[in-house]
Structure formats: structure tokens, C-alpha cells
Design a protein around this motif. Structure first.
Motif, PDB file in Angstrom:
ATOM      1  N   THR A   1      -6.769  27.736 -23.782  1.00  0.00           N
ATOM      2  CA  THR A   1      -7.848  28.442 -23.077  1.00  0.00           C
ATOM      3  C   THR A   1      -7.877  27.991 -21.625  1.00  0.00           C
ATOM      4  N   PHE A   2      -8.584  28.765 -20.799  1.00  0.00           N
ATOM      5  CA  PHE A   2      -8.717  28.457 -19.384  1.00  0.00           C
ATOM      6  C   PHE A   2     -10.187  28.279 -19.020  1.00  0.00           C
ATOM      7  N   LEU A   3     -10.395  27.582 -17.910  1.00  0.00           N
ATOM      8  CA  LEU A   3     -11.736  27.461 -17.336  1.00  0.00           C
ATOM      9  C   LEU A   3     -11.911  28.546 -16.289  1.00  0.00           C
ATOM     10  N   PHE A   4     -13.009  29.289 -16.375  1.00  0.00           N
ATOM     11  CA  PHE A   4     -13.308  30.299 -15.380  1.00  0.00           C
ATOM     12  C   PHE A   4     -14.512  29.851 -14.559  1.00  0.00           C
ATOM     13  N   TYR A   5     -15.015  30.725 -13.688  1.00  0.00           N
ATOM     14  CA  TYR A   5     -15.986  30.292 -12.690  1.00  0.00           C
ATOM     15  C   TYR A   5     -17.211  29.582 -13.269  1.00  0.00           C
ATOM     16  N   PRO A   6     -17.879  30.067 -14.328  1.00  0.00           N
ATOM     17  CA  PRO A   6     -19.062  29.342 -14.825  1.00  0.00           C
ATOM     18  C   PRO A   6     -18.742  27.909 -15.271  1.00  0.00           C
ATOM     19  N   GLU A   7     -17.602  27.751 -15.982  1.00  0.00           N
ATOM     20  CA  GLU A   7     -17.232  26.403 -16.434  1.00  0.00           C
ATOM     21  C   GLU A   7     -16.806  25.520 -15.269  1.00  0.00           C
ATOM     22  N   MET A   8     -16.061  26.093 -14.299  1.00  0.00           N
ATOM     23  CA  MET A   8     -15.625  25.298 -13.148  1.00  0.00           C
ATOM     24  C   MET A   8     -16.810  24.892 -12.272  1.00  0.00           C
ATOM     25  N   SER A   9     -17.797  25.781 -12.103  1.00  0.00           N
ATOM     26  CA  SER A   9     -18.989  25.436 -11.324  1.00  0.00           C
ATOM     27  C   SER A   9     -19.765  24.300 -11.979  1.00  0.00           C
ATOM     28  N   LYS A  10     -19.870  24.333 -13.286  1.00  0.00           N
ATOM     29  CA  LYS A  10     -20.552  23.262 -14.008  1.00  0.00           C
ATOM     30  C   LYS A  10     -19.776  21.953 -13.918  1.00  0.00           C
ATOM     31  N   LEU A  11     -18.448  22.047 -13.948  1.00  0.00           N
ATOM     32  CA  LEU A  11     -17.604  20.847 -13.858  1.00  0.00           C
ATOM     33  C   LEU A  11     -17.758  20.168 -12.501  1.00  0.00           C
ATOM     34  N   ILE A  12     -17.881  20.948 -11.423  1.00  0.00           N
ATOM     35  CA  ILE A  12     -18.033  20.364 -10.084  1.00  0.00           C
ATOM     36  C   ILE A  12     -19.315  19.545 -10.007  1.00  0.00           C
ATOM     37  N   LYS A  13     -20.402  20.049 -10.585  1.00  0.00           N
ATOM     38  CA  LYS A  13     -21.666  19.314 -10.579  1.00  0.00           C
ATOM     39  C   LYS A  13     -21.554  18.022 -11.380  1.00  0.00           C
ATOM     40  N   GLU A  14     -20.852  18.058 -12.499  1.00  0.00           N
ATOM     41  CA  GLU A  14     -20.723  16.865 -13.333  1.00  0.00           C
ATOM     42  C   GLU A  14     -19.852  15.796 -12.683  1.00  0.00           C
ATOM     43  N   LEU A  15     -18.862  16.210 -11.886  1.00  0.00           N
ATOM     44  CA  LEU A  15     -17.955  15.245 -11.264  1.00  0.00           C
ATOM     45  C   LEU A  15     -18.602  14.484 -10.109  1.00  0.00           C
ATOM     46  N   LYS A  16     -19.649  15.030  -9.514  1.00  0.00           N
ATOM     47  CA  LYS A  16     -20.288  14.368  -8.375  1.00  0.00           C
ATOM     48  C   LYS A  16     -20.937  13.045  -8.763  1.00  0.00           C
ATOM     49  N   VAL A  17     -21.186  12.840 -10.034  1.00  0.00           N
ATOM     50  CA  VAL A  17     -21.834  11.599 -10.481  1.00  0.00           C
ATOM     51  C   VAL A  17     -20.881  10.425 -10.373  1.00  0.00           C
ATOM     52  N   PHE A  18     -19.588  10.647 -10.601  1.00  0.00           N
ATOM     53  CA  PHE A  18     -18.602   9.563 -10.630  1.00  0.00           C
ATOM     54  C   PHE A  18     -18.234   9.114  -9.221  1.00  0.00           C
ATOM     55  N   GLU A  19     -17.942   7.823  -9.107  1.00  0.00           N
ATOM     56  CA  GLU A  19     -17.640   7.246  -7.804  1.00  0.00           C
ATOM     57  C   GLU A  19     -16.312   7.748  -7.258  1.00  0.00           C
ATOM     58  N   GLU A  20     -15.355   8.033  -8.149  1.00  0.00           N
ATOM     59  CA  GLU A  20     -14.049   8.514  -7.703  1.00  0.00           C
ATOM     60  C   GLU A  20     -14.132   9.878  -7.015  1.00  0.00           C
ATOM     61  N   PHE A  21     -15.156  10.643  -7.352  1.00  0.00           N
ATOM     62  CA  PHE A  21     -15.303  11.978  -6.779  1.00  0.00           C
ATOM     63  C   PHE A  21     -16.521  12.051  -5.859  1.00  0.00           C
ATOM     64  N   SER A  22     -16.813  10.958  -5.188  1.00  0.00           N
ATOM     65  CA  SER A  22     -17.951  10.947  -4.255  1.00  0.00           C
ATOM     66  C   SER A  22     -17.706  11.841  -3.040  1.00  0.00           C
ATOM     67  N   TRP A  23     -16.431  12.155  -2.772  1.00  0.00           N
ATOM     68  CA  TRP A  23     -16.120  13.009  -1.635  1.00  0.00           C
ATOM     69  C   TRP A  23     -16.649  14.423  -1.842  1.00  0.00           C
ATOM     70  N   LEU A  24     -16.933  14.806  -3.098  1.00  0.00           N
ATOM     71  CA  LEU A  24     -17.509  16.131  -3.347  1.00  0.00           C
ATOM     72  C   LEU A  24     -18.916  16.251  -2.769  1.00  0.00           C
ATOM     73  N   LYS A  25     -19.625  15.112  -2.629  1.00  0.00           N
ATOM     74  CA  LYS A  25     -20.959  15.153  -2.051  1.00  0.00           C
ATOM     75  C   LYS A  25     -20.905  15.433  -0.555  1.00  0.00           C
ATOM     76  N   SER A  26     -19.832  14.960   0.098  1.00  0.00           N
ATOM     77  CA  SER A  26     -19.687  15.206   1.537  1.00  0.00           C
ATOM     78  C   SER A  26     -19.296  16.648   1.821  1.00  0.00           C
ATOM     79  N   PHE A  27     -18.691  17.300   0.839  1.00  0.00           N
ATOM     80  CA  PHE A  27     -18.257  18.679   1.012  1.00  0.00           C
ATOM     81  C   PHE A  27     -19.430  19.625   0.803  1.00  0.00           C
TER      82      PHE A  27
END
Length: 408
Positions: free
Chosen positions: A48-74
């Protein structure tokens, strides 16, 4: 009816703003690669693939982790646009009508030796606006802009891109199209070839300026200088910058020529007929000639400009024979590309190959439009008593049109 159009402007960012723009471009590229790798991992796991609703939700979940803190600056809206673009690319790769390849990973401009990173922001709550010669971009600030023309309407989206060492911004605006013309007074077919870029059935033509060929001598000189420089040295980077600037100049010359030709064509007549060319296949045969002739660019620019003027744009089938046909007796011939003029074997008329092809395209397009019921042929009153008659059509959707019907 409104139509979304893009208008390009030049940016003049400061050193700090330029560093921020490069940073945002790398964020957009990194997010694309991250979401694409997650899609490939998901497909290997459960097909299966991830489409826009799943990818949008994934971006929000990744902002919590320190490795993806650069998403907050974007910018969050720009991050959502990356997910939308990947969603569109995935769906187009599955569609049989689009025939696009599966999306690939984006490498950094240092590896490609190209400075073409870009990102797109959305104008939410009037966050993107132009004031005092500067455009405000979320989380970057007010960047000076060269506003060479007035804005048509409100800004919908803004795309920032670094192309050939210059920062450009593309503003999406909605333009009001003219109402469709009920009575269409002329139809012209156009043939695209290598010698003349465009040849019309009315005798109008535009010669190919060959921007690449005119700059080929200077281009070769810079390429020879680049080959003699030590790779990675300061002089190598300066020569590379000169080469990149020259390629940018050639690209802008081609775009300016395509806009001039398309504007002239769109204002010439009410019905424009082109042939559907396989530009990608022609590039494999002679890529430099096709690119220098801007074949695909002219047709795409002409299409939207004709629609803005209320006219009709039509393309005949790709496999319909249009060249080497006599425009008087319709007798087909067979000869090579080197033959530019020929005498008809049936009626003996000597004619130009390109002009005959344009007239054949016009006749084929006229028959297609009338067969599908889009237009109907009419006879205006002012032409009934004259010997010289021009073709006049009427849109069928405004009323049932017949050849015997008289135009008001």
C-alpha cells in the motif's frame, strides 16, 4: 470564468535572506525524500501507499522527535504542499492517461551541480502580500522583488526557486477569461518544423532564432576553460558560474521568443489548430534542434492565451497525416525532409511544403470541430453578395447551427 495563471518575478534577497531561502529549499527536498522513502517502505511491507491525508498526519507526528526538529523551522503550509505534490506524482504514475514515471528521490544541488531547489507557500490569511517593493514570505520576511507588472488579482500561492544563479518567484493569480465568442470569424492552422518555427495557413511564419546556436561559440570557449581548471578550485567555480549564467540567458531568450510567437498567434484568429507532436520522441532523434525550436512550449503557451481571448484551441490527432499533401487537390506524396518545395503529381501546382502542411492541418481541424458538434459553419449576410468569402463559424452550444443558418 476564472483561470489560474502564474506570473514570474525576480527576487533581490539579502545575504541572510538568501541563506534562509536555500535552507527552506533543502527542507522541501529532504521532506520529499523522507515521505517517498516511507511510501516505498510501506509498499514493501503491505503493498500500500501513503497519500495526502496519511502523509499530512505523519508530518505532524514527526515534529515531536528531536531528529526531525528541522520540520518546526520549515513553514507548515509549505510542508503540506510537498505532501500534495508527492500525492499527485504517485497518482499520475498509476494513471494510464498521464503515463508518468514513478517519483524519484531528489539529490542535493551540490551532487547535481545545479542550483534548482524550490518550495511553495500558500497565502493563508493574507500572509503573502506585496508592500513597498517587497514580497512577504512566511518565516523569511520581506524580500525585495522586481515588480515589472501590476498584479491581476489576489495571490493564491507563491513558488520560490533558484534558477541559473538567480532567485525567481512565481505568483499564482486568478485571471478572468473573456466570454466565449459566439461567432468565430477565422480559422488558421499552424505547422511546426525545424526551418521555420511556426508556419500558418494564412501565410504568416516565424523563423527559428536558434538561441543555442548563436551562443555555441562562447559556450564552447567556456566549456574548454572549465575543463582546464582544477575541479573544486576558486577559478573552477567562477568558470562554472559563467557557464550557468550563459545557459540561463539562452533559456530566457527561448522563453521570450515563445511568448512573442504565442501572443501573435492568439491574436490572429478565433480558432487555432495545431498538430499533436510527440516532442519527447523527437528529442531522441535531434534533441538540440527540438529544444532550440521550443516546439512544446509554443503550443502550451498558445493554448491558454487563446482561451483567455475567448477563442477555440484544437489539436489534430498525432497520427493524422498532414505533411506532403497538396492543398488544392488533396493528393498525398512521399518524399524526404530535405524537400521543402514540391510540384503536385496530380494537378502540377508548385507549393511550399510547410504551407501545404499548415493548410492540411487547418482543414483537418475544421472537419474535427464540425464533426464533434463544437462549431457549425454559417454564411453571414455581408458575404452573400461578395465573391471573396471568409470562413465563419458559430458555437453550437449557444444554439443548433446548420450550414444554411444565417449569422446575424
Amino acid at each position: 470564468m476564472k483561470k489560474p495563471l502564474r506570473y514570474n518575478f525576480r527576487l533581490k534577497p539579502t545575504a541572510e535572506q538568501e541563506a534562509k531561502l536555500i535552507e527552506f529549499g533543502s527542507y522541501a527536498r529532504g521532506l520529499w525524500n523522507l515521505l517517498l522513502s516511507e511510501n516505498l517502505r510501506r509498499y514493501r511491507y503491505d503493498k500500500t501507499f501513503l497519500f495526502y491525508p496519511e502523509m499530512s498526519k505523519l508530518i505532524k507526528e514527526l515534529k515531536v522527535f528531536e531528529e526531525f526538529s528541522w520540520l518546526k523551522s520549515f513553514d507548515s503550509a509549505a510542508a503540506q504542499q510537498v505532501a500534495r505534490d508527492l500525492d499527485t506524482a504517485l497518482k499520475n504514475s498509476f494513471s494510464k492517461s498521464r503515463l508518468q514515471k514513478f517519483p524519484t528521490f531528489k539529490v542535493s544541488f551540490k551532487q547535481k551541480k545545479l542550483h534548482n531547489d524550490s518550495f511553495r507557500c500558500v497565502n493563508n490569511s493574507n500572509c503573502i502580500r506585496i508592500e513597498n517593493g517587497a514580497v512577504s514570505i512566511p518565516k523569511i520576511g520581506k524580500v525585495p522583488i522586481v515588480l515589472h507588472r501590476k498584479l491581476v488579482s489576489e495571490i493564491k500561492t507563491v513558488t520560490v526557486q533558484l534558477s541559473h544563479g538567480k532567485w525567481n518567484v512565481s505568483l499564482t493569480q486568478e485571471v478572468e477569461c473573456k466570454t466565449a465568442k459566439r461567432v468565430l470569424h477565422s480559422i488558421v492552422g499552424y505547422d511546426i518544423n525545424s526551418q521555420h518555427t511556426v508556419v500558418g495557413s494564412n501565410g504568416w511564419y516565424a523563423k527559428n532564432p536558434k538561441a543555442l546556436k548563436r551562443s555555441s561559440t562562447k559556450l564552447k570557449q567556456i566549456q574548454v576553460q572549465l575543463s582546464r581548471r582544477e575541479k573544486g578550485s576558486s577559478r573552477w567555480h567562477k568558470t562554472k558560474s559563467r557557464l550557468n549564467t550563459l545557459h540561463g540567458k539562452i533559456s530566457r531568450q527561448r522563453l521570450a521568443f515563445a511568448h512573442e510567437v504565442s501572443c501573435s498567434i492568439a491574436k490572429t484568429s478565433d480558432i487555432i489548430v495545431f498538430e499533436d507532436l510527440n516532442v519527447k520522441g523527437m528529442q531522441q532523434f535531434n534533441g538540440h534542434m527540438v529544444n532550440d525550436n521550443v516546439m512544446g512550449m509554443i503550443t502550451s503557451l498558445t493554448k491558454y492565451k487563446v482561451e483567455l481571448n475567448g477563442g477555440i484551441y484544437h489539436e489534430i490527432g498525432r497520427f493524422v497525416k498532414s505533411t506532403s499533401i497538396c492543398y488544392q487537390c488533396k493528393h498525398p506524396h512521399k518524399f524526404g525532409l530535405i524537400v521543402r518545395e514540391f510540384a503536385c503529381e496530380s494537378c502540377g501546382l508548385v507549393q511550399c511544403r510547410d504551407l501545404a502542411a499548415a493548410k492540411s492541418i487547418e482543414n483537418t481541424g475544421e472537419n474535427d470541430l464540425m464533426a464533434t458538434g463544437i462549431v457549425a459553419r454559417v454564411t453571414p449576410k455581408f458575404q452573400q453578395k461578395t465573391s471573396i468569402k471568409t470562413k465563419v463559424f458559430e458555437l453550437s452550444k449557444f444554439g443548433v447551427g446548420t450550414e444554411k443558418k444565417e449569422a446575424a
